[in-house]
Design a protein around this motif. Sequence first.
Motif, PDB file in Angstrom:
ATOM      1  N   LYS A  31     -40.103  38.635  32.476  1.00  0.00           N
ATOM      2  CA  LYS A  31     -40.957  37.709  31.723  1.00  0.00           C
ATOM      3  C   LYS A  31     -41.320  38.293  30.357  1.00  0.00           C
ATOM      4  CE  LYS A  31     -43.049  35.298  35.612  1.00  0.00           C
ATOM      5  NZ  LYS A  31     -44.279  35.096  36.400  1.00  0.00           N
ATOM      6  N   ALA A  32     -41.520  39.595  30.321  1.00  0.00           N
ATOM      7  CA  ALA A  32     -41.916  40.241  29.072  1.00  0.00           C
ATOM      8  C   ALA A  32     -40.739  40.537  28.153  1.00  0.00           C
ATOM      9  CB  ALA A  32     -42.667  41.539  29.387  1.00  0.00           C
ATOM     10  N   TYR A  33     -39.559  40.905  28.739  1.00  0.00           N
ATOM     11  CA  TYR A  33     -38.465  41.397  27.916  1.00  0.00           C
ATOM     12  C   TYR A  33     -37.209  40.533  27.947  1.00  0.00           C
ATOM     13  CZ  TYR A  33     -41.298  45.571  27.535  1.00  0.00           C
ATOM     14  OH  TYR A  33     -42.320  46.432  27.279  1.00  0.00           O
ATOM     15  N   GLY A  34     -37.186  39.504  28.770  1.00  0.00           N
ATOM     16  CA  GLY A  34     -36.027  38.624  28.823  1.00  0.00           C
ATOM     17  C   GLY A  34     -35.224  38.811  30.096  1.00  0.00           C
ATOM     18  N   PRO A  35     -34.236  37.915  30.304  1.00  0.00           N
ATOM     19  CA  PRO A  35     -33.522  37.868  31.588  1.00  0.00           C
ATOM     20  C   PRO A  35     -32.457  38.950  31.790  1.00  0.00           C
ATOM     21  CG  PRO A  35     -32.678  36.197  30.132  1.00  0.00           C
ATOM     22  CD  PRO A  35     -33.834  36.834  29.422  1.00  0.00           C
ATOM     23  N   LEU A  36     -32.100  39.669  30.747  1.00  0.00           N
ATOM     24  CA  LEU A  36     -31.095  40.725  30.869  1.00  0.00           C
ATOM     25  C   LEU A  36     -31.729  42.044  30.466  1.00  0.00           C
ATOM     26  CD1 LEU A  36     -28.166  41.152  31.659  1.00  0.00           C
ATOM     27  CD2 LEU A  36     -27.538  40.849  29.270  1.00  0.00           C
TER      28      LEU A  36
END
Length: 129
Positions: A14-19
């Motif tokens: 949620k904080a840094y993205g899906p990858l």
Amino acid sequence: MGNNPHVTLAQVAKAYGPLISLHLGTQLVIVGSSPAAATAILRTHDRELSGRKVPFALFLREPKLNRVPLAWTFKCNEEWKSFRTLMKSELFTSKKIDNQSIIREKKVHEMVEYLASKEGETVEIREVA
């Protein structure tokens, strides 16, 4: 990451993205937490990201396991990649997996019956369409 690493990784996503790439000790781990990220990992970059870490201690007990191309190997070499591609195209196709659905359903029912007998209560399975 605590007792629920999947929850921790979902919060990180949620904080840094899906990858996400993480270093767990000396091991680089790539985590995909969305359908698009999973597609990128499994389809687009399959051959580059198909390696895996095998604990060195295992080979101290069973050095012959390194000769098994799909199960355990130190390196993701061309022979291993070719064997993996063959397995994916011949054994793990959607049609072959779908043809074994009856076997999987039977095993799930056996497992549920076993768990119910151990718990002493009835467990129900709802059919999912």
